[in-house]
Design an enzyme around this catalytic site. Sequence first.
Site, short mmCIF file in Angstrom:
data_model
loop_
_atom_site.label_atom_id
_atom_site.label_comp_id
_atom_site.label_asym_id
_atom_site.label_seq_id
_atom_site.Cartn_x
_atom_site.Cartn_y
_atom_site.Cartn_z
N ASN A 12 31.76 37.46 28.96
CA ASN A 12 31.56 37.01 30.34
C ASN A 12 30.24 37.47 30.94
OD1 ASN A 12 33.44 39.33 29.92
ND2 ASN A 12 32.97 39.69 32.07
N HIS B 186 40.84 29.52 37.15
CA HIS B 186 39.68 29.42 38.05
C HIS B 186 38.32 29.50 37.36
CE1 HIS B 186 38.37 33.74 38.60
NE2 HIS B 186 39.53 33.92 38.01
N THR C 263 59.20 33.14 40.09
CA THR C 263 59.15 31.70 40.34
C THR C 263 57.77 31.15 40.00
OG1 THR C 263 60.83 31.91 42.04
CG2 THR C 263 59.48 29.91 42.11
N CYS D 281 33.83 42.38 38.30
CA CYS D 281 34.64 43.59 38.44
C CYS D 281 33.78 44.83 38.49
CB CYS D 281 35.60 43.71 37.28
SG CYS D 281 36.27 42.14 36.76
C1 PLP Z 1 37.44 36.16 34.51
C2 PLP Z 1 37.85 36.73 33.19
C3 PLP Z 1 39.10 37.32 33.00
C4 PLP Z 1 40.08 37.48 34.13
O1 PLP Z 1 40.61 36.25 34.54
P1 PLP Z 1 41.51 36.22 35.87
O2 PLP Z 1 42.25 34.91 35.76
O3 PLP Z 1 40.57 36.27 37.02
O4 PLP Z 1 42.43 37.37 35.81
C5 PLP Z 1 39.42 37.80 31.75
N1 PLP Z 1 38.56 37.72 30.74
C6 PLP Z 1 37.34 37.16 30.87
C7 PLP Z 1 36.45 37.08 29.69
C8 PLP Z 1 36.95 36.65 32.11
O5 PLP Z 1 35.73 36.13 32.23
#
Ligand code: PLP
Length: 432
Positions: A155, A215, A251, A372
């Site tokens: 990421n 997302h 749910t 993060c």
């Molecule tokens: C954004 C991301 C996540 C976390 O995804 P969420 O749905 O926001 O918890 C995990 N791993 C990678 C590589 C990401 O880029």
Amino acid sequence: MKKEMTYLDYAATTPLDPKVLRAMMPFLTLDYGNPSSVHSAGQKAAEAVEKSREKLASFLNCSKEEVVFTGSATEANNLAIFGLVKKIQKLGFKSHIITSEIEHHAVIEPFKILEKQGVEVTYLPVDGEGRISFSEMEKAMKENTVLVSIMYANNEVGTIQPIKEISELIKKNRKKLFSTDYQIPFFHTDAVQAVNYLDCDVNNLGVDLFTLSGHKIYGPKGVGALYVRKGTPLEPIILGGGQESGLRSGTENVAGIVGLGEAISQIKRQKSRLRQGHSTLRVSDIRPEDSVPRDSMNSMSFGGRAKNKNLQRLRDKLIIGIIKTIPGAKLNGSAKDRLPNNANFSFKGAEGEAMVIALDQKGIAVSTGSACSSKSLEPSHVLVALGLSEEEAHTSLRVTLGRGTKEQDIIKILKELPIIVKKLREISGKFN
Ligand SMILES: *Cc1c(COP(=O)(O)O)cnc(C)c1O
């Protein structure tokens, strides 16, 4: 988001596709039934959830029963890692697990907790471009290795791991876990950043567990999914009403799940339209003093396996432009094995956070790295693992493109960033 904002932070999150919103709307309004209810309103919701599951199964080339919806990719990673290790621990087996040093926190943190609880853990190092080494991996595998978790694409720096080759290496080393039918180690991949661009056929890839997020793929926030290959031992980490075949109680987020299904269908359609890209230029080929003729710009590309040519063209225009106009600019990550939408730079003497703030004031949204870690003062564990010094890691900037990115956005950042870097370097006095 203001209309005039230049958004170049698609690795942090993506805008909701209007078609996805349209698919979700009924389940946020009129069709509010609980999928567990017996009446027709409930059954309508349940059907929508199952339809979405079918879409994911078709995209992943697996069966419906192998798709588990979760509240995020973070949760899917937690379920994969804790779920598998806990189930095997129940057999009284002392486990060893493997991951890499550059995983997302949603993988690293569960590994750290398990390590504290006495599970043996190996964190594989990566090379200067962010790739794990096969020989290190083979060396790391032991008799009691039950899980290997390696991300598909990073990421922060966009490095793509050869998941299929890794799974073949794992298969070669597989053995039966005594008194069970399980073949260990199992293989998990966090594919969140890969889903938009790379092959996601779980059988072709040979993975047992595969994480994706809504997302990051123009779907809604607060929904994710875990592919769980049939026969993979998994203990639920959230207990309650037994939804999702008992693996994820609570749910269902019906609208979110419907949105995720629609987002996946869009990608499936888009992928079938796009052809394979090519890699023709290595980063080492580019020096700041090189002058790149305008006409040849289009034929240059980083990221050999990228399928999205226009995106890659814009990204390469950005990389070449930055390296040409900002002295001492360095591209982090891999020249070849790179997501088509990712650029990550270091600018000695210019602080990452300060660049993000200054760019924001010019209406450009980018990031220092992962969303993060940007709240902490810790340097990026990914950049440090790639061999950057802590100081260098603090001078990094991640620019990630997406469906909405236009030529104009790239022109704008190419105009603003050199001025900002120059100013910040003057202030810090750390670059001459
Ligand atoms: C954004 C991301 C996540 C976390 O995804 P969420 O749905 O926001 O918890 C995990 N791993 C990678 C590589 C990401 O880029």
